[in-house]
Every structure is written in structure tokens, then in C-alpha cells.
Scaffold this active site. Structure first.
Site, PDB file in Angstrom:
ATOM      1  N   ARG A 221       2.849   2.831  -6.432  1.00 52.41           N
ATOM      2  CA  ARG A 221       3.848   0.905  -6.771  1.00 52.41           C
ATOM      3  C   ARG A 221       5.007   1.185  -6.438  1.00 52.41           C
ATOM      4  O   ARG A 221       6.138   1.622  -6.136  1.00 52.41           O
ATOM      5  CB  ARG A 221       3.339   1.649  -9.053  1.00 52.41           C
ATOM      6  CG  ARG A 221       1.588   2.008  -9.075  1.00 52.41           C
ATOM      7  CD  ARG A 221       0.774   0.294  -9.270  1.00 52.41           C
ATOM      8  NE  ARG A 221      -0.332   1.079  -9.377  1.00 52.41           N
ATOM      9  CZ  ARG A 221      -1.433   1.058  -8.539  1.00 52.41           C
ATOM     10  NH1 ARG A 221      -1.443   0.956  -7.654  1.00 52.41           N
ATOM     11  NH2 ARG A 221      -2.618   0.721  -9.406  1.00 52.41           N
ATOM     12  N   HIS A 269      -0.074  -3.822   0.071  1.00 56.99           N
ATOM     13  CA  HIS A 269      -1.205  -3.377  -0.299  1.00 56.99           C
ATOM     14  C   HIS A 269      -2.515  -3.107  -0.244  1.00 56.99           C
ATOM     15  O   HIS A 269      -3.438  -3.306  -1.140  1.00 56.99           O
ATOM     16  CB  HIS A 269      -1.416  -4.244  -1.898  1.00 56.99           C
ATOM     17  CG  HIS A 269      -1.472  -2.981  -3.340  1.00 56.99           C
ATOM     18  ND1 HIS A 269      -1.303  -2.693  -4.682  1.00 56.99           N
ATOM     19  CD2 HIS A 269      -2.250  -1.494  -3.247  1.00 56.99           C
ATOM     20  CE1 HIS A 269      -1.218  -1.911  -5.159  1.00 56.99           C
ATOM     21  NE2 HIS A 269      -2.399  -1.322  -4.506  1.00 56.99           N
TER      22      HIS A 269
END
Ligand code: GLV
Length: 309
Positions: A221, A269
Site C-alpha cells: 500500500r 497498482h
């Protein structure tokens, strides 16, 4: 049985169709505000209202591996929560991290830049033993990554909150062994869950404990990393580069300095995408087992809700 679905990032019809096929006779629908309470909810980043309306929920399924978004919300009390448990993500993560480690170790970015400039330039081979790879987070993804890296014979390290024994990997656990883990690592791979304890864990202090020429691969993250600290450590030469797949704000804003940094490689991502068929099959399997009376704790992907924001 009533199942509601809410994930604004995917095409919902295939999800609904496969759920209807698996549970004929069940009432399966996209969540609408004010809808009747459901037995099961499949969600990604749901509105708070969806959670607040659930008075009869038997389980909540997070359509992702990371539950950090859900953990910041008010959850229906006592309801078991499940995250995706591998569901095709571990092998993707393994291939992504291996390519990032190898790309760095074999200097493929500068080699390709030479080639683009029309230069035939071979580089001196580097010693594999000088590139210990340390994986933070030893869950299903971390273990799969380490198993894949083993084939390339890098010295391997692993760190997590709780102790793990992994063949061929020097493992460390808890805050007391954290400095030792960092000092024994040159290429750092972050696969930790995002919790209050791990937020900003990749900062000036921790990253400067890596071996000289340290390299960061962040596939967990964006909020694990203090962006300005990474930029400073790259500028001072303490770190040699970073491969970043996740960011504090996604999409990464156009003006962010990471985009143009010559030592940072960026991917959107994309290291381990949620695979629809595998994920639906996994959730259908868990609903069937819960309906048959299985103990939620015995099913993979059960989330310990005391890890709360
Ligand atoms: C992706 O980041 C996930 O949490 O599944």
C-alpha cells in the site's frame, strides 16, 4: 438466501450471473440503498450505509486481498469478514516481484537505456550473494514470493509480526528483530497489510538501515511509504532505486515527482490483479461451506477484526 454485491470498479453482471448459477433460488442483487438486509455481502470499498443496513449478515466478503479500506469503516458487529485468499494473486505477485528483483540486480533499466541510445555496452556481472532480498509480510503472498525467489538463489530474509519458519529463508519477527532484518537486507519487498502499526513503516529511519545501495519494491500500500523520505534517500545515494506499484493517492497525480524520477519505476497498482473467476469461485465455495455449518475461522481468508483502525 439473499446476497448483495457492491464493487464499482468491476463489471457486476458476470459476478451476479455466476452467483445465481451457484445458488439457484437465492435472491442475488446489486446493493441499493434501503434494500432488505442480506445474508452475505460481497463488497469493495462499500458506502457506510450498506454496512449500517445489514442486520442479518452471516459473512462479509472483501473483493481484494487488502482489507484496509473496510477496516476504517463501522462494521456490523460480530460478522465474520473474509478477504481474498490468494485467488490467483500469489502467482502474479511472485512473477512481478521476481521481475523487479531481477530487473534491478541485472541492471536491465540502464542496459535498455544504453540499447535505446545505440550503445552496445556490457556490464560487469554483480555477485548474487551481495543482493540479499528481504520480504516484509509472510502471509500467502510473501511465502509464494519467497518460494519463487528461491529459484534464483538470492540470499533470502523474511520478517513478520509473528514467527515463521521457512525453508531456505532467514526469518525475523516482531519489533525487536526489525533492525536486524533491515541490516541483513539489500532489496526490500513490502507485502505487509496496512494497519496503524505499519502505516509509514517505510521511512527515513527504516530505509536507511538497509545495506548500502538498498532498493525498495513496494507492492502493498502507498501509505506504508513516506514519499519525501524515499526521495531524500535516493538524492543522497543511500538508496539506489525503487519499484513502486502502489501510491498514497491512486491514480498517482500527474504532478507527483515519482513520475519523472530516473531511479523510480512505476506501475499502476498492477502487481497482482483480482482475477474474477478465481475470486467468485473462492467466495462461492466459502458461502457453501458456511451454509453447511462450517466454522468461519476454519476457512481461509478470515480476517481478525481486532486489527482495527
Ligand atoms: C490489491 O491491492 C488487493 O488488496 O487485492
Amino acid at each position: 438466501m439473499r446476497i448483495v454485491f457492491h464493487d464499482l470498479t468491476v463489471e457486476p453482471q458476470p459476478w451476479l450471473a455466476q452467483l445465481r448459477l451457484a445458488f439457484p433460488g437465492a435472491d442475488i442483487a446489486l446493493w441499493q440503498p434501503g434494500a432488505a438486509p442480506a445474508d452475505y455481502a460481497l463488497v469493495w470499498a462499500p458506502p457506510q450505509q450498506l454496512l449500517d443496513e445489514q442486520t442479518a449478515l452471516k459473512a462479509l466478503f472483501n473483493i481484494a486481498a487488502g482489507v484496509d479500506a473496510l477496516m476504517q469503516m463501522r462494521l456490523p458487529p460480530g460478522v465474520p469478514i473474509f478477504r481474498l485468499d490468494d485467488a490467483g494473486m500469489a502467482v502474479q505477485m511472485a512473477e512481478f516481484v521476481c521481475q523487479a528483483v531481477i530487473r534491478h540486480y541485472r541492471e536491465l533499466d540502464p542496459v535498455e537505456a544504453d540499447a535505446r541510445g545505440g550503445h552496445w555496452r556490457q556490464r560487469k556481472p554483480r555477485r548474487r550473494a551481495d543482493f540479499p532480498v528481504g520480504v516484509m509480510g509472510l502471509g500467502v503472498l510473501g511465502k509464494r514470493v519467497l518460494a519463487a525467489l528461491k529459484a534464483f538463489e538470492f540470499p533470502l530474509r523474511g520478517w513478520s509480526r509473528t514467527p515463521h519458519a521457512i525453508d531456505g529463508v532467514r526469518t525475523y519477527c516482531g519489533p525487536s528483530q526489525w533492525p536486524e532484518f533491515l541490516a541483513s537486507t539489500r532489496v526490500l519487498v513490502n507485502l505487509l497489510p496496512l494497519t496503524p502499526e505499519t502505516e509509514n513503516i517505510l521511512n527515513r529511519d527504516t530505509l536507511s538501515r538497509l545495506q548500502a545501495g538498498g532498493y525498495l519494491i513496494n507492492v502493498a500500500r502507498g501509505r506504508h511509504l513516506v514519499d519525501a523520505d524515499l526521495l531524500d534517500l535516493l538524492a543522497s545515494g543511500q538508496l539506489s532505486g525503487a519499484a513502486l506499484d502502489v501510491f498514497r493517492q491512486e491514480p498517482l497525480p500527474a504532478e507527483h515527482p515519482f513520475w519523472r524520477h530516473p531511479l523510480i519505476s512505476i506501475t499502476p497498482h498492477t502487481s497482482a490483479r483480482t482475477l474474477r473467476d478465481e475470486s467468485i469461485a473462492q467466495i462461492i465455495g466459502k458461502i457453501s461451506r458456511l451454509e453447511a455449518g462450517a466454522d468461519p475461522h476454519s476457512l481461509g481468508g478470515w480476517v481478525r477484526t481486532e486489527l482495527r483502525y
